[in-house]
Design an enzyme around this catalytic site. Structure first.
Site, PDB file in Angstrom:
ATOM      1  CG  LEU A   9      -2.112  -1.405   1.264  1.00 32.62           C
ATOM      2  CD1 LEU A   9      -3.129  -1.079   2.798  1.00 32.62           C
ATOM      3  CD2 LEU A   9      -2.806  -1.159   0.047  1.00 32.62           C
ATOM      4  CG  ASP A  10       3.923   4.061   1.024  1.00 34.11           C
ATOM      5  OD1 ASP A  10       3.672   4.814  -0.030  1.00 34.11           O
ATOM      6  OD2 ASP A  10       4.378   4.551   1.385  1.00 34.11           O
ATOM      7  CG  LEU A  11       4.423  -0.713  -3.937  1.00 32.55           C
ATOM      8  CD1 LEU A  11       3.621  -1.794  -4.955  1.00 32.55           C
ATOM      9  CD2 LEU A  11       5.733  -1.735  -3.675  1.00 32.55           C
TER      10      LEU A  11
END
Lengths: 465, 227
Positions: A135-137
Site C-alpha cells: 500500500l505504499d509502493l
C-alpha cells in the site's frame, strides 16, 4: 528528546551515515556491528511539527515486518526499540539500486521494463501470499539486488490480514503516496492487494513514458480524478511503447480493482512472456475517453463503490497459474484426454486460474532440414499447433491460456525452471501408463514431481484404455 | 508470565479440560475464568470443582449471569432453554459448589455497555471479558474510538501496553459461530502478545452427556454444530 546524529549511540547501536530521509522516518547505517549482516536503523520522526501517523506507521511496520518469514524480497527485521521510550527498528541493510534510478532515465527500453517489472511483480506476489498488502509502493521503496531480485522496503503503511490495522481510522486524509495510489485507497480502503498492482502499473507507466500517469496531485479534488479518469495511453505519450506493454500497464491501472490482474504473478507472467500477452482494446487505445463518457464516469464517481476486498489469501494465493506439460510427440490419445479432464476439473474449481500449455523439445539444428516442417521455425509452429489443439476443447477465454515451446536438451530442468521463474502454482503432466514396467531411472514426470517448487499432479490414462 | 483466559465454559468438562491442557503445554502459569461457568452443559459439579482447584492456586474467577441464576438470583434475560438448564443445574449442585459460587466477585453488571465505555471505565491497558461468545479484539485508536478486529486463531498479536485493548476471549464451552471448536486466549504479559485459539475437543462426548441428562436436544446439537 535524544538527538540522532551520526556517531551517537542508541540502545548500544552506533549510528553511521544517514542513507535516507523520508517523510515519516530517517534511516541510518549502523557502524561497528559484529554480526554477519550489515544493518540499518530506522527511527521515526517524532517531536514538534511531526505527524502522529509517524509513530503509528512505526508500530505497523514493526508488526508486519516482524510477522513475515525471512525472504529475499523484504529486509529482515533484527530487533526493535520500545515504542514509548526509544522507538527504532534495526533491519538488514539492502545492498541494491533503487528503482528511482531508472525512473530518472525514463523512457526505459521495453525489455528492461519487462525485467524490472516482472521481478517486482514476483516479490509483490510473495508478499500477497502472506496476507500482506504493501500500500505504499513507489520507486524509492523498491530496490534491486545485484542478483536481479526486487526487494520491497518500508512497510509503515502495509496491511496484514492477520493483525489489527492500526492505521484504519486514524486518518482523515488518504495516507500513502498520492502519485501511485489506487482509486480504492483514495476512499480509504486498506485491505486490497490489487491496490499494489495499480501502483505497479503506475510505476511501469512512468518507466515507459517518463511521465506520471496522473501527474502530481496537490489537492484532494485532483486526487479524486482517478476515480473516473483513465491515464493517457502510454503509446500516445511515447509512441515507441510496444502494444503488449501498453496492454499490461492499462490492465494494471483499471479503475475497478476487479478489472485489474487478479494477482501480481499474472503481471509477472505477462511481462516475462510478451509474445503471449492477449491484446485487447487497451493495447490500441489511442486517446483519452470521450467527454460524454468522462462526464458519465464523473457522475458515477461521486458514489464510487470500491470493489470488495478479496478473501484473505490461502497458500496458493489468488488466481493460480497452472502449467500443463504436454510431451512433444503427444497426439490425441487417452493421456491427451486425461490431461484435458484433469485441467477441466481445476478450471471448474477456480474460475480465475490461468493455464500455461508448455512443451519442452530438443533444440533444432539451426539450418534445419530441406522441407519447411524440418526447419527450426517449422518445428516450433508444429508444436504450438499441437498445444492449441490440446487446449481448444477447454473453451477458455483467450487471455486465460498461453502456449510455450521450450527448447532444451533437458526437459526436466526446462519445465522446473519455467515453473520457478513464473511462480507457477500447480503443474499438471502425464505420467507413464499404470502397470508400465518399472524403470531403472525416474522418468520426466517423476523428476519434475520431485524438483518442482509447487504441487505437481501426474495424470495417467487407465491401463487397458 | 502467561495468562490463560477462559470464558463461557457452561458446564462443558470436555472443552475446559482440553483447553486447560493446551494452555499448560504452552507454558500458561496463571489462569482466569471469566464467568458463566455453569448453565447449558451436563457437568456443572465437575467443572466447578476443577475451577475451584485452580482458584485455590491463585486463579481469577468471576461470576457470570448464568452462575448468578444458579444461585437463585433472578435473571429475566435468560432464554427458556437456559432457564430450564439452570433449574436442572441447581438440583445437581451441592453445598460445596454453591459456597464456591457465592464467594465469587460479580462481573461488571452492565452487560450492554459499549466497548468504548468499557475501555474508558477501566483505566488499564488490557480488559478481558466473556459473555459474548465470539472472539473479538477491540483496540483504541488515537482518535478515541475503539476499532474491532476479528483475530486469526493461533496468530500472536502484538498488544503494546501504550494502547488499550479489550479482548473477548470467546466461549470455551459453547461456541456459536458455526465452528464447534472451543475458544480461549493466552496473554503473554511479558512480551505483550495475545493469542486467540480454537481447540478441537470431544464435543460428541459432551453432547452425549447433555442428551443422557435429559437436557434439551437443542443444546446437544449446538455443541455438535457450533451454532
Amino acid at each position: 528528546m535524544q538527538a540522532f546524529v551520526p556517531g551517537s549511540e542508541v540502545d548500544g547501536f552506533r549510528l553511521g551515515e544517514v542513507i535516507h530521509i523520508g517523510s515519516m522516518a530517517t534511516i541510518y547505517r549502523l557502524t561497528g556491528s559484529d554480526g554477519p549482516l550489515p544493518l540499518v536503523m530506522k527511527i521515526p520522526r517524532l517531536g514538534p511539527g511531526e505527524r502522529a501517523v509517524n509513530v503509528i506507521a512505526f508500530e505497523q511496520c514493526r508488526m508486519v515486518l516482524g510477522a513475515l518469514p525471512q525472504s529475499p524480497h523484504h529486509p529482515t527485521l533484527v530487533t526493535f526499540g520500545d515504542v514509548e521510550t526509544t522507538p527504532y527498528l534495526v533491519m538488514e541493510y539492502i545492498d541494491g539500486v533503487r528503482l528511482d534510478g531508472w525512473v530518472h532515465e525514463a523512457p526505459v527500453g521495453a525489455d528492461e521494463i519487462a525485467r524490472l517489472g516482472s521481478a517486482l511483480a514476483l516479490s509483490l506476489h510473495d508478499l500477497h501470499r502472506q496476507g500482506v498488502a504493501h500500500l505504499d509502493l513507489k520507486p524509492t521503496n523498491v530496490l534491486y539486488r545485484t542478483t536481479g531480485e526486487a526487494v520491497l522496503v518500508d512497510f509503515g503503511l502495509a496491511h496484514h490480514g492477520y493483525y489489527p490495522d492500526l492505521l484504519a481510522e486514524e486518518l482523515r486524509y488518504p495516507v500513502g503516496n498520492w502519485v501511485y495510489m489506487a482509486p480504492e485507497q483514495v476512499v480509504g480502503i486498506r485491505c486490497d492487494p490489487r491496490s499494489d498492482i495499480y501502483a505497479l502499473g503506475a510505476m511501469l507507466y512512468q518507466l515507459a513514458t517518463g511521465r506520471l500517469p496522473f501527474g502530481n496531485p496537490e489537492t484532494k479534488a485532483q486526487l479524486r480524478q482517478r476515480l473516473y479518469r483513465e491515464p493517457i495511453p502510454p503509446r500516445s505519450v511515447f509512441p515507441e511503447t510496444p502494444d503488449w506493454l501498453q496492454e499490461i500497464i492499462l490492465h494494471c491501472l483499471e479503475i475497478d480493482a476487479r478489472n485489474r490482474y487478479a494477482s501480481a504473478a499474472e503481471v509477472a507472467f505477462d511481462l516475462a512472456n510478451p509474445s503471449q500477452v492477449t491484446l485487447t482494446e487497451r493495447a490500441s487505445r489511442g486517446r483519452r475517453s470521450k467527454l460524454a463518457m468522462l462526464a458519465r464516469r464523473w457522475l458515477r464517481s461521486r458514489n464510487f463503490e470500491p470493489a470488495p476486498c478479496p478473501p484473505a489469501s490461502d497458500h496458493t494465493g489468488p488466481a493460480p497459474i497452472i502449467l500443463v506439460a504436454i510431451a512433444p510427440g503427444q497426439v490425441e490419445d487417452a493421456l491427451f484426454e486425461a490431461l484435458q479432464d484433469a485441467a477441466r476439473r481445476l478450471i471448474a474449481a477456480d474460475d480465475r486460474c490461468r493455464i500455461a500449455c508448455v512443451t519442452a523439445v530438443p533444440p533444432a539444428a539451426t539450418l534445419g532440414g530441406r522441407r519447411y516442417e524440418e526447419t527450426a521455425t517449422g518445428r516450433h509452429i508444429k508444436h504450438l499447433v499441437n498445444l492449441r489443439r490440446w487446449a481448444k476443447p477447454l473453451q477458455l477465454a483467450e487471455e486465460r491460456v498461453t502456449y510455450h515451446v521450450l527448447e532444451s536438451d533437458k526437459p526436466v530442468a526446462a519445465l522446473v525452471d519455467y515453473a520457478t521463474m513464473n511462480d507457477v502454482d500447480h503443474v499438471l503432466m502425464g505420467g507413464p501408463k499404470a502397470g508400465a514396467p518399472a524403470r531403472l531411472f525416474p522418468g520426466v514426470s517423476a523428476q519434475v514431481a520431485s524438483l518442482a517448487p509447487c504441487s505437481v499432479t501426474v495424470v495417467r490414462s487407465r491401463a487397458g484404455n | 508470565m502467561k495468562l490463560a483466559l477462559f470464558a463461557d465454559i457452561h458446564s462443558n468438562l470436555e472443552a475446559i479440560t482440553t483447553c486447560l491442557s493446551h494452555a499448560k503445554a504452552l507454558g500458561a502459569d496463571r489462569f482466569a475464568f471469566l464467568g458463566d461457568l455453569v448453565g447449558y452443559g451436563a457437568d456443572p459439579v465437575a467443572v466447578l470443582d476443577l475451577i475451584e482447584e485452580h482458584a485455590a492456586d491463585g486463579a481469577v474467577v468471576v461470576l457470570g449471569n448464568h452462575d448468578a441464576a444458579a444461585l437463585g438470583r433472578p435473571d429475566d434475560t435468560l432464554s427458556s432453554h437456559a432457564r430450564l438448564t439452570i433449574v436442572w443445574t441447581q438440583a445437581q449442585l451441592g453445598e460445596k459448589q454453591r459456597a464456591f459460587l457465592a464467594g465469587l466477585p460479580l462481573s461488571v453488571p452492565d452487560d450492554d455497555m459499549e466497548a468504548e465505555d468499557s475501555i474508558r471505565a477501566a483505566n488499564t491497558s488490557y480488559i478481558f471479558c466473556g459473555h459474548v461468545h465470539e472472539q473479538k479484539l477491540f483496540y483504541m485508536g488515537a482518535d478515541g474510538h475503539p476499532l474491532p478486529f476479528r483475530p486469526v486463531p493461533g496468530t500472536p498479536i502484538p498488544t503494546g501496553k501504550h494502547r488499550q485493548w479489550l479482548a473477548i476471549v470467546g466461549s470455551a464451552g459453547q461456541p456459536r459461530d458455526r465452528n464447534n471448536k472451543a475458544c480461549y486466549a493466552l496473554a503473554d504479559l511479558e512480551r505483550s502478545r495475545l493469542t486467540f485459539f480454537r481447540i478441537p475437543y470431544d464435543f460428541a462426548l459432551a453432547a452425549h452427556k447433555v442428551r443422557s441428562a435429559g437436557l434439551p436436544e437443542r443444546i446437544a446439537l449446538r455443541l455438535e454444530r457450533g451454532a
